[in-house]
Design a protein around this motif. Structure first.
Motif, PDB file in Angstrom:
ATOM      1  N   VAL A  44      24.631  93.546 104.232  1.00 52.00           N
ATOM      2  CA  VAL A  44      24.078  93.164 105.670  1.00 52.00           C
ATOM      3  C   VAL A  44      22.673  92.414 105.487  1.00 52.00           C
ATOM      4  O   VAL A  44      23.136  91.249 106.175  1.00 52.00           O
ATOM      5  CB  VAL A  44      23.925  94.446 106.642  1.00 52.00           C
ATOM      6  N   ASP A  98      24.078 100.670  99.839  1.00 53.26           N
ATOM      7  CA  ASP A  98      24.972  99.553  99.508  1.00 53.26           C
ATOM      8  C   ASP A  98      25.338  98.593 100.587  1.00 53.26           C
ATOM      9  O   ASP A  98      25.399  97.269 100.584  1.00 53.26           O
ATOM     10  CB  ASP A  98      26.047  99.903  98.537  1.00 53.26           C
ATOM     11  N   ILE A  99      25.942  99.160 101.666  1.00 58.27           N
ATOM     12  CA  ILE A  99      26.306  98.551 102.851  1.00 58.27           C
ATOM     13  C   ILE A  99      25.090  97.668 103.530  1.00 58.27           C
ATOM     14  O   ILE A  99      25.191  96.527 103.832  1.00 58.27           O
ATOM     15  CB  ILE A  99      26.895  99.475 104.046  1.00 58.27           C
ATOM     16  N   GLU A 100      23.710  98.280 103.489  1.00 61.54           N
ATOM     17  CA  GLU A 100      22.734  97.689 104.269  1.00 61.54           C
ATOM     18  C   GLU A 100      22.298  96.476 103.140  1.00 61.54           C
ATOM     19  O   GLU A 100      21.820  95.483 103.873  1.00 61.54           O
ATOM     20  CB  GLU A 100      21.517  98.912 104.245  1.00 61.54           C
ATOM     21  N   ALA A 126      31.952 101.298 107.546  1.00 61.22           N
ATOM     22  CA  ALA A 126      31.569 100.414 106.831  1.00 61.22           C
ATOM     23  C   ALA A 126      31.952  99.203 107.170  1.00 61.22           C
ATOM     24  O   ALA A 126      31.179  98.226 107.447  1.00 61.22           O
ATOM     25  CB  ALA A 126      31.950 100.636 105.237  1.00 61.22           C
ATOM     26  N   LEU A 179      37.337  94.898 103.233  1.00 63.59           N
ATOM     27  CA  LEU A 179      36.477  95.800 102.072  1.00 63.59           C
ATOM     28  C   LEU A 179      37.473  96.195 100.941  1.00 63.59           C
ATOM     29  O   LEU A 179      36.985  96.276  99.956  1.00 63.59           O
ATOM     30  CB  LEU A 179      36.036  97.260 102.895  1.00 63.59           C
ATOM     31  N   ARG A 185      29.929  98.089 110.370  1.00 65.00           N
ATOM     32  CA  ARG A 185      28.589  97.659 110.038  1.00 65.00           C
ATOM     33  C   ARG A 185      28.654  96.171 109.526  1.00 65.00           C
ATOM     34  O   ARG A 185      27.591  95.681 109.902  1.00 65.00           O
ATOM     35  CB  ARG A 185      27.925  98.785 109.055  1.00 65.00           C
ATOM     36  N   LEU A 186      29.539  96.242 108.661  1.00 68.82           N
ATOM     37  CA  LEU A 186      29.599  94.656 108.059  1.00 68.82           C
ATOM     38  C   LEU A 186      30.055  93.378 109.036  1.00 68.82           C
ATOM     39  O   LEU A 186      29.975  92.527 108.827  1.00 68.82           O
ATOM     40  CB  LEU A 186      30.159  94.902 106.680  1.00 68.82           C
ATOM     41  N   SER A 235      25.423 104.058 102.138  1.00 68.35           N
ATOM     42  CA  SER A 235      24.834 103.387 103.125  1.00 68.35           C
ATOM     43  C   SER A 235      23.764 102.287 102.451  1.00 68.35           C
ATOM     44  O   SER A 235      23.825 101.258 103.293  1.00 68.35           O
ATOM     45  CB  SER A 235      23.858 104.520 104.006  1.00 68.35           C
ATOM     46  N   LEU A 237      32.140  95.336  95.809  1.00 64.60           N
ATOM     47  CA  LEU A 237      31.568  96.611  96.178  1.00 64.60           C
ATOM     48  C   LEU A 237      32.366  98.151  95.581  1.00 64.60           C
ATOM     49  O   LEU A 237      33.422  97.824  95.388  1.00 64.60           O
ATOM     50  CB  LEU A 237      31.728  96.834  97.957  1.00 64.60           C
ATOM     51  N   PRO A 271      33.249 101.780  95.897  1.00 64.90           N
ATOM     52  CA  PRO A 271      33.302 102.841  96.631  1.00 64.90           C
ATOM     53  C   PRO A 271      33.336 104.211  95.906  1.00 64.90           C
ATOM     54  O   PRO A 271      33.489 104.111  94.633  1.00 64.90           O
ATOM     55  CB  PRO A 271      34.510 102.816  97.383  1.00 64.90           C
ATOM     56  N   TYR A 295      31.791 104.932 101.091  1.00 58.03           N
ATOM     57  CA  TYR A 295      30.448 103.928 100.714  1.00 58.03           C
ATOM     58  C   TYR A 295      28.966 104.495 100.941  1.00 58.03           C
ATOM     59  O   TYR A 295      28.772 105.351 101.971  1.00 58.03           O
ATOM     60  CB  TYR A 295      30.808 102.865 101.489  1.00 58.03           C
TER      61      TYR A 295
END
Length: 229
Positions: free
Chosen positions: A52, A47-49, A11, A22, A14-15, A45, A31, A33, A43
Motif C-alpha cells: 500500500v 506485507d500488505i501495508e 487483503a 492477488l 486494503r490494496l 498485515s 506476494l 501468502p 496474508y
C-alpha cells in the motif's frame, strides 16, 4: 502471529485490487501468502501495508478488462458497426494499458434480458477487474445501475468510454421500441397477436419515414426554386 494475518478478501480490499490480481501476484512471487491447515490463503498485515505504501508497485498494477459490444440488428452488423465498435474498445484498452481477457459480442436489442453473451460475461466476473463498454446504452437500455451495482459486489467496475452519453433516437431505438411493444402484446394476445401488431407498427413507421423523405425533398426543391436576392 495469527492476529496479524488477514484473509484474501480483506487483503484485496486494503490494496484496492481484485482477488484474482492477488492470486496472480502469488503465482509470480510478488506476494507470499501463508497457508492454513485447510489450504486457505492468509496474508501478513505488514506485507500488505508495505505494498500500500509503495507507490511504484501500486502504479504498476495492470487491470484485466472484459469488453462488451452490442448492436441491435443484423443490418448494423453486416455494415461493420459491430466490428468498428470492437476495434474502438480494444484500442481504448490498449491506450489505458488494460489487459483484454475477454471480448463479448452480440446482435440483440438493448431491452432483451436474455442476451447470451451478456449472461456469459456476468458469470465470469471473477476473471476480470472491469467491464469496458462504448456507452451505457450498449450494456442495457434500462437497468444499467442494477448491473453496475451487481458487478461492484464482485469488485468489478463498469467503465463507459463515452461517459453519460445516451444514444440519439434512431433506427436502433425504434427497433428496441418495436421489440418491447411486441413482447407485451404477445403476452396479452398470444404470439399471433404480437406478430400482427409488430407488422402494423413496422408498416406505420415505414410510411412515416417515406412521408418524411418526400417532405424533405419537396422543401429542398422549393428552396432551390427561390430566386437569389
Amino acid at each position: 502471529m495469527a492476529s496479524n494475518l488477514i484473509d484474501i478478501s480483506e487483503a484485496a480490499h486494503r490494496l484496492g485490487v481484485t482477488m484474482i490480481t492477488l492470486r496472480r501476484w502469488d503465482a509470480s512471487g510478488k506476494l507470499k501468502p501463508v497457508r492454513t491447515f485447510g489450504n486457505h490463503r492468509r496474508y501478513r498485515s505488514e506485507d500488505i501495508e508495505a505494498i500500500v505504501n509503495s507507490v511504484e508497485v501500486v502504479q504498476s498494477v495492470k487491470k484485466n478488462a472484459s469488453i462488451y459490444c452490442r448492436v441491435s440488428t443484423k443490418k448494423q452488423q453486416e455494415s461493420g458497426n459491430l466490428l468498428r465498435q470492437r476495434e474502438r474498445l480494444v484500442q481504448y484498452c490498449i491506450d489505458k494499458q488494460y489487459t483484454v481477457v475477454n471480448v463479448y459480442e452480440e446482435v440483440a436489442s438493448g431491452l432483451n434480458d436474455h442476451r447470451r453473451e451478456l449472461m456469459k460475461m456476468f458469470r465470469a466476473l471473477s476473471d476480470t477487474d472491469l467491464i469496458v463498454v462504448e456507452n451505457e446504452d450498449r450494456l442495457a437500455r434500462f437497468g444499467y445501475s442494477y448491473l453496475k451495482e451487481f458487478a461492484k459486489s464482485f469488485n468489478v467496475e463498469i467503465e463507459a468510454v463515452e461517459q453519460g452519453v445516451k444514444l440519439q433516437p434512431n433506427e436502433e431505438m425504434v427497433n428496441d421500441l418495436v421489440s418491447l411493444v411486441t413482447c407485451f402484446s404477445a403476452r396479452l394476445y398470444g404470439a399471433r397477436g404480437g406478430r400482427k401488431l409488430k407488422q402494423t407498427i413496422v408498416k406505420t413507421l415505414e410510411t412515416l419515414e417515406q412521408e418524411r423523405g418526400e417532405s424533405c425533398e419537396n422543401n429542398h426543391e422549393s428552396d432551390s426554386s427561390q430566386p437569389n436576392e
